[in-house]
Design a protein around this motif. Structure first.
Motif, short mmCIF file in Angstrom:
data_model
loop_
_atom_site.label_atom_id
_atom_site.label_comp_id
_atom_site.label_asym_id
_atom_site.label_seq_id
_atom_site.Cartn_x
_atom_site.Cartn_y
_atom_site.Cartn_z
N CYS A 1 0.82 -1.22 0.00
CA CYS A 1 0.00 0.00 0.00
C CYS A 1 0.85 1.26 0.00
N SER A 2 1.92 1.27 -0.80
CA SER A 2 2.83 2.41 -0.81
C SER A 2 2.57 3.37 -1.97
N GLY A 3 1.53 3.10 -2.77
CA GLY A 3 1.19 3.98 -3.88
C GLY A 3 0.24 5.06 -3.46
N ALA A 4 -0.72 5.41 -4.33
CA ALA A 4 -1.60 6.55 -4.08
C ALA A 4 -2.41 6.40 -2.80
N THR A 5 -2.87 5.18 -2.48
CA THR A 5 -3.67 5.00 -1.26
C THR A 5 -2.90 5.37 -0.01
N GLY A 6 -1.62 5.05 0.02
CA GLY A 6 -0.80 5.35 1.18
C GLY A 6 -0.24 6.76 1.17
N ARG A 7 -0.70 7.59 0.23
CA ARG A 7 -0.10 8.92 0.09
C ARG A 7 -1.16 10.01 -0.07
N ASN A 8 -2.46 9.64 0.00
CA ASN A 8 -3.50 10.63 -0.32
C ASN A 8 -3.93 11.45 0.90
N GLY A 9 -5.06 12.17 0.74
CA GLY A 9 -5.48 13.09 1.78
C GLY A 9 -6.38 12.53 2.86
N GLY A 10 -6.88 11.30 2.68
CA GLY A 10 -7.73 10.70 3.69
C GLY A 10 -9.15 11.23 3.72
N HIS A 11 -9.59 11.89 2.64
CA HIS A 11 -10.97 12.38 2.55
C HIS A 11 -11.89 11.30 2.01
N ILE A 12 -13.04 11.12 2.62
CA ILE A 12 -14.15 10.39 2.01
C ILE A 12 -15.18 11.46 1.71
N LYS A 13 -14.97 12.15 0.62
CA LYS A 13 -15.70 13.40 0.40
C LYS A 13 -16.16 13.53 -1.04
N VAL A 14 -17.44 13.82 -1.21
CA VAL A 14 -18.02 14.14 -2.51
C VAL A 14 -18.44 15.60 -2.48
N SER A 15 -18.05 16.35 -3.49
CA SER A 15 -18.42 17.76 -3.60
C SER A 15 -19.24 17.94 -4.88
N PRO A 16 -20.56 17.74 -4.82
CA PRO A 16 -21.37 17.80 -6.04
C PRO A 16 -21.28 19.13 -6.77
N HIS A 17 -21.04 20.20 -6.04
CA HIS A 17 -20.95 21.49 -6.71
C HIS A 17 -19.73 21.56 -7.63
N GLU A 18 -18.79 20.61 -7.47
CA GLU A 18 -17.62 20.57 -8.35
C GLU A 18 -17.83 19.62 -9.52
N SER A 19 -18.56 18.52 -9.31
CA SER A 19 -18.61 17.46 -10.32
C SER A 19 -19.96 17.26 -11.00
N PHE A 20 -21.06 17.66 -10.36
CA PHE A 20 -22.36 17.29 -10.88
C PHE A 20 -22.61 17.86 -12.28
N GLU A 21 -22.31 19.14 -12.47
CA GLU A 21 -22.59 19.75 -13.76
C GLU A 21 -21.78 19.10 -14.88
N ALA A 22 -20.53 18.68 -14.57
CA ALA A 22 -19.72 17.99 -15.58
C ALA A 22 -20.35 16.64 -15.93
N PHE A 23 -20.81 15.91 -14.90
CA PHE A 23 -21.52 14.65 -15.16
C PHE A 23 -22.76 14.90 -16.03
N GLU A 24 -23.52 15.92 -15.65
CA GLU A 24 -24.78 16.20 -16.33
C GLU A 24 -24.56 16.58 -17.79
N LYS A 25 -23.53 17.34 -18.05
CA LYS A 25 -23.23 17.77 -19.43
C LYS A 25 -22.93 16.58 -20.32
N LYS A 26 -22.24 15.58 -19.78
CA LYS A 26 -21.86 14.41 -20.57
C LYS A 26 -22.94 13.36 -20.66
N PHE A 27 -23.65 13.13 -19.53
CA PHE A 27 -24.50 11.96 -19.45
C PHE A 27 -25.97 12.26 -19.18
N GLY A 28 -26.32 13.51 -18.95
CA GLY A 28 -27.69 13.86 -18.64
C GLY A 28 -27.95 13.86 -17.14
N THR A 29 -29.07 14.44 -16.75
CA THR A 29 -29.36 14.65 -15.34
C THR A 29 -29.52 13.34 -14.58
N GLU A 30 -30.27 12.41 -15.12
CA GLU A 30 -30.53 11.15 -14.42
C GLU A 30 -29.24 10.39 -14.13
#
Length: 524
Positions: free
Chosen positions: A112-141
């Motif tokens: 476990c010495s790669g990215a998992t052992g070196r990241n920020g430890g967040h279990i965090k979703v920020s929809p205001h950052e990603s939702f609109e990008a998802f929606e633009k590509k794949f639609g609202t649903e």
């Protein structure tokens, strides 16, 4: 000012512009060359990550059999969170079906010495950052489905840690706060928040204008507004090694872990009824299935993916909190500092009885000499970028107000304890690659019904809200159980796979042909 002075001034301006364009062109050419070259093997001597210190399972750090197994059913390449999730899913589902399975895990470095052992430890979703990008590509649903998949990780990981008593993982629910220093970015986030209340009513977010944000979160006047909502935090290395330790105990004889055993190549071949030969620097293993759980290093063994993904060097730091407004939360709050679109730092605080737990701060993505471009296509985590690390070392006193803090000579002032880098994966469409690799994608000939290569990788810096369930889903697919209604259990949502795993993350030929890593500029 004479005619000569005007001409001279104009020429200087033009020359500056030409030099800037030439520099930009050279920077872009170097970037494309790095991406096309693809990843080498991981550096054998990476910078030590804070997370890897004082491991709770010392025997796992460099676990290795006296002799490398010569054959196995499944080889998993990579021992991070994805590899652990795939192995657990395979073993549990095989047990449920009454089947025998043998798994060998190959790791190029310590466990476990790669990215998992070196990241920020967040279990965090920020929809205001990603939702609109998802929606633009794949639609609202479909955007709602993808966001729910990310959100599901908080419940899965906290429930698993609670049920298995993984106390060393420090897995916890926190109130997370996004602090905005750009008014346009804050207004955009508030607009998305308004839509979330209808589309995802179960995901509660609260907004605070500048005055209220400054008072509630003890921040400086640079902060123009804030959003708060529910998220999680975890010690990722200790979580993953706790999972490996549990699997080795529960499935003794069915799983072996071979650290410091880099894979040099994978070839198709027939030996003892097996279909693959995996060549390592310790010998050759024949197997039926190969699982690529190597995240940013996927292109090393899968050259066809070099044009669809790349790595980028990201930075983290550990800091003593000192006298600032984030102390005193005992590990039950996390933060992001948002500068603009896709430009933010992220921060958690470790739990402690006195509220003075270490601050884990990462980010600074666009603070390098070439505004982050010089970190893309870089797979060397034995070095750090000085400009980025300097930003991380200095940002906290600017954002957090110390006016409400009373000096206490019994406690040390804020200080930088440690900084390190890690390699994250970027995919051309900013979604993970999950599923079976056909002959064209693997470049290794025909795939049979009973033998194949598989992948779960490419988390775009959001591994803690992608990797666990992507790896779990892949285990279900490999065992042929994707259409079965499987009972829920800690760490597993239960039900039919399509009910909780978004199809957009499956890597098929249509998706492969559609994307190109150079289109990533449209994502950033």
């Amino acid at each position: 000012m004479g005619v000569y002075d005007l001409i001279h001034k104009s020429w200087k301006t033009l020359r500056t512009a030409i030099n800037a364009l030439l520099h930009l062109n050279r920077t872009f050419e170097a970037l494309v060359a790095r991406i096309n070259h693809g990843p080498p093997l991981p550096n054998r001597n990476p910078i030590k990550s804070y997370w890897l210190e004082n491991p709770p399972f010392q025997g796992l750090v460099d676990a290795q059999s006296n002799e490398l197994p010569t054959e196995t059913d499944v080889i998993i390449i990579g021992s991070g969170i994805t590899g652990a999730a795939v192995a657990r899913s395979l073993l549990q589902e095989s047990k449920r079906k009454g089947r025998d399975i043998n798994i060998t895990v190959l790791e190029a470095r310590d466990i476990c010495s790669g990215a998992t052992g070196r990241n920020g430890g967040h279990i965090k979703v920020s929809p205001h950052e990603s939702f609109e990008a998802f929606e633009k590509k794949f639609g609202t649903e479909r955007a709602v489905s993808l966001t729910k998949f990310q959100l599901r990780h908080l419940e899965c990981l906290t429930e698993l840690c609670r049920s298995e008593n993984f106390v060393e993982a420090e897995c916890r629910v926190v109130e997370t706060v996004d602090l905005f220093v750009d008014q346009k970015a804050f207004d955009k986030a508030c607009h998305t928040l308004g839509r979330m209340k209808t589309l995802l009513p179960e995901f509660a977010m609260h907004s605070y204008q500048q005055k209220d944000a400054r008072e509630k979160f003890a921040v400086s006047g640079h902060v123009v507004g804030a959003l708060s909502y529910r998220a999680g935090a975890i010690w990722p290395y200790r979580f993953v090694t706790a999972v490996w330790n549990k699997l080795l105990q529960e499935y003794a004889g069915q799983i072996t872990i071979e650290t410091n055993t880099p894979v040099l190549s994978v070839q198709r071949g027939q030996s003892s009824g097996r279909s693959y030969k995996v060549y390592t620097d310790r010998g050759v293993i024949v197997c039926t299935h190969v699982v690529h759980a190597t995240n940013a290093w996927m292109g090393h063994l899968l050259p066809s993916l070099k044009s669809k993904s790349t790595g980028t060097r990201a930075h983290m730091s550990a800091q003593n909190p000192g006298y600032h407004g984030y102390q005193g939360f005992h590990g039950d709050r996390s933060w992001s500092i948002v500068y603009g679109d896709n430009d933010y730092d992220y921060m958690t605080q470790r739990p402690s009885p006195d509220g003075m737990g270490d601050i884990m701060l990462g980010g600074g993505t666009f603070r390098s000499k070439d505004n982050g471009l010089d970190q893309i296509g870089v797979w060397d985590d034995s070095q750090i970028d000085a400009f980025t690390s300097a930003h991380l070392a200095g940002i906290l006193p600017i954002i957090f107000s110390s006016k409400t803090q009373q000096p206490n000579t019994q406690k040390s002032a804020r200080s930088l304890q440690q900084h390190w880098s890690g390699i994250i994966a970027l995919t051309a469409d900013s979604l993970p690659f999950v599923g079976e690799l056909d002959a064209g994608l693997s470049g290794r000939g025909s795939v049979t019904e009973d033998a194949s290569e598989w992948i779960s990788a490419g988390y775009n810096g959001q591994g803690m809200v992608y990797a666990w369930l992507c790896g779990t889903a892949l285990g279900i697919i490999i065992t042929g159980s994707e259409h079965e209604d499987i009972p829920a259990s800690p760490g597993f949502p239960g039900g039919v796979l399509s009910e909780w795993f978004p199809k957009e993350m499956l890597l098929d030929r249509k998706r492969y042909d559609k994307i190109d890593i150079l289109d990533l500029a449209d994502e950033l």
